[in-house]
Design a protein around this motif. Structure first.
Motif, mmCIF file in Angstrom:
data_model
loop_
_atom_site.group_PDB
_atom_site.id
_atom_site.type_symbol
_atom_site.label_atom_id
_atom_site.label_comp_id
_atom_site.label_asym_id
_atom_site.label_seq_id
_atom_site.Cartn_x
_atom_site.Cartn_y
_atom_site.Cartn_z
ATOM 1 N N VAL A 171 0.833 -1.208 0.000
ATOM 2 C CA VAL A 171 0.000 0.000 0.000
ATOM 3 C C VAL A 171 0.868 1.259 0.000
ATOM 4 C CG1 VAL A 171 -1.647 1.339 1.356
ATOM 5 C CG2 VAL A 171 -1.996 -1.119 1.033
ATOM 6 N N ARG A 228 0.907 3.925 -3.210
ATOM 7 C CA ARG A 228 0.606 5.361 -3.092
ATOM 8 C C ARG A 228 1.804 6.222 -3.482
ATOM 9 N NH1 ARG A 228 -3.599 6.535 1.893
ATOM 10 N NH2 ARG A 228 -5.413 6.409 0.515
ATOM 11 N N GLU A 272 -3.523 4.225 -6.602
ATOM 12 C CA GLU A 272 -4.397 4.280 -5.430
ATOM 13 C C GLU A 272 -5.095 2.931 -5.235
ATOM 14 O OE1 GLU A 272 -5.999 5.539 -2.034
ATOM 15 O OE2 GLU A 272 -4.532 6.658 -3.233
ATOM 16 N N PRO A 273 -4.873 2.266 -4.086
ATOM 17 C CA PRO A 273 -5.526 0.977 -3.840
ATOM 18 C C PRO A 273 -7.050 1.121 -3.829
ATOM 19 C CG PRO A 273 -3.702 1.315 -2.312
ATOM 20 C CD PRO A 273 -3.934 2.624 -2.996
ATOM 21 N N LYS A 274 -7.719 0.257 -4.598
ATOM 22 C CA LYS A 274 -9.179 0.356 -4.714
ATOM 23 C C LYS A 274 -9.911 -0.918 -4.309
ATOM 24 C CE LYS A 274 -10.900 3.541 -6.675
ATOM 25 N NZ LYS A 274 -11.433 4.824 -6.173
ATOM 26 N N ARG A 275 -9.279 -2.090 -4.515
ATOM 27 C CA ARG A 275 -9.916 -3.375 -4.180
ATOM 28 C C ARG A 275 -8.886 -4.269 -3.495
ATOM 29 N NH1 ARG A 275 -10.668 -6.168 -8.816
ATOM 30 N NH2 ARG A 275 -12.360 -7.492 -8.032
ATOM 31 N N LEU A 276 -9.300 -4.902 -2.398
ATOM 32 C CA LEU A 276 -8.400 -5.776 -1.641
ATOM 33 C C LEU A 276 -9.174 -7.028 -1.227
ATOM 34 C CD1 LEU A 276 -5.748 -6.327 -0.005
ATOM 35 C CD2 LEU A 276 -6.778 -5.004 1.856
ATOM 36 N N ILE A 287 -4.643 -7.375 -4.590
ATOM 37 C CA ILE A 287 -4.905 -5.937 -4.470
ATOM 38 C C ILE A 287 -4.848 -5.291 -5.846
ATOM 39 C CG2 ILE A 287 -2.483 -5.340 -3.978
ATOM 40 C CD1 ILE A 287 -3.657 -3.202 -1.985
ATOM 41 N N GLY A 298 -5.129 -1.431 -7.865
ATOM 42 C CA GLY A 298 -5.121 0.016 -7.733
ATOM 43 C C GLY A 298 -5.331 0.696 -9.071
ATOM 44 N N LEU A 307 -10.973 2.519 -0.748
ATOM 45 C CA LEU A 307 -10.597 1.105 -0.771
ATOM 46 C C LEU A 307 -11.765 0.221 -0.347
ATOM 47 C CD1 LEU A 307 -8.443 -1.133 -1.046
ATOM 48 C CD2 LEU A 307 -7.845 -0.704 1.352
ATOM 49 N N LYS A 308 -12.088 -0.757 -1.213
ATOM 50 C CA LYS A 308 -13.122 -1.730 -0.895
ATOM 51 C C LYS A 308 -12.460 -3.043 -0.466
ATOM 52 C CE LYS A 308 -16.819 0.023 -3.848
ATOM 53 N NZ LYS A 308 -16.218 1.328 -4.049
#
Length: 230
Positions: free
Chosen positions: A164, A168, A173-177, A193, A195, A203-204
């Motif tokens: 993460v 960044r 940008e992390p969006k799904r994990l 993950i 991004g 982040l979801k």
């Protein structure tokens, strides 16, 4: 689909299959890159989900050769191209900010001492950060992506904060994990993950993915992921 591999050089794992199914890819057209491609399993799996142009990058010549032969064996030469080279130099060869999606199943472990390292150099390079570090992978992925493009990685949960932080740092940008668990009640042993380059923070956390049920057989979700059957 047939994939050439050798237990003495490289055999792909469930992690690669999960990553190929996890990332959101353009369906009809676009450009995708897979870094640390090994024997080409992720590009081949992605080709079943997308008509986009796919490039795989692999530094080890024997694995590059296996990937090239597997692509030909499956008659995918018009869609998938392999590049034999160092991912740290690939951006200057295939282009900067040109791709819609990047995937990578990178080496998971820092390079150990010479005494601890696997004597099989193919396994050592695949498992340890000998040829590239996690930062190399994230930096290059960002450089390859268009603004709004997506990068997805599979790694060990213990490296989550590193991933993460690096994503960044390099504008992903992390969006799904999603965490992957071997069985219910066990600790997670992998994470997926995704991004977006220059995306907005949001982040979801997806539902957990469990591989085996209480009878040590694949769960319904894992069977569907692997074989396309419920």
């Amino acid at each position: 689909m047939k994939i050439i591999q050798s237990p003495s050089v490289f055999s792909f794992s469930l992690d690669a299959v999960l990553l190929a199914r996890f990332i959101q890819v353009p369906i009809q057209k676009g450009k995708i890159v897979d870094l640390c491609s090994g024997n080409g399993v992720i590009p081949l799996l992605l080709s079943t989900r997308s008509k986009a142009e796919i490039i795989g990058v692999e530094i080890q010549e024997r694995l590059y050769d296996m990937a090239t032969r597997s692509i030909a064996y499956n008659d995918k030469q018009n869609q998938i191209q392999m590049v034999h080279g160092d991912l740290k130099e690939v951006t200057q060869n295939i282009g900067h900010s040109k791709f819609d999606a990047v995937t990578c199943n990178p080496p998971y472990f820092p390079t150990p001492s010479e005494e601890e390292i696997n004597k099989n150099i193919h396994y050592a390079i695949a498992r340890h950060e000998i040829m590239c570090t996690l930062e190399d992978v994230v930096r290059v992925s960002s450089g390859l992506l268009k603004q709004g493009g997506k990068a997805a990685f599979v790694h060990r949960p213990g490296r989550l904060l590193d991933i993460v932080t690096l994503m960044r740092k390099y504008r992903l940008e992390p969006k799904r994990l999603q965490f992957v668990y071997p069985k219910q009640g066990k600790e997670a042993n992998a994470l997926l993950i995704e991004g977006i380059k220059d995306g907005n923070p949001d982040l979801k956390i997806l539902p957990p993915f469990v591989v085996y049920d209480e009878n040590n057989e694949y769960t319904e979700e894992a069977r569907y992921m692997l074989y396309g059957e419920k």
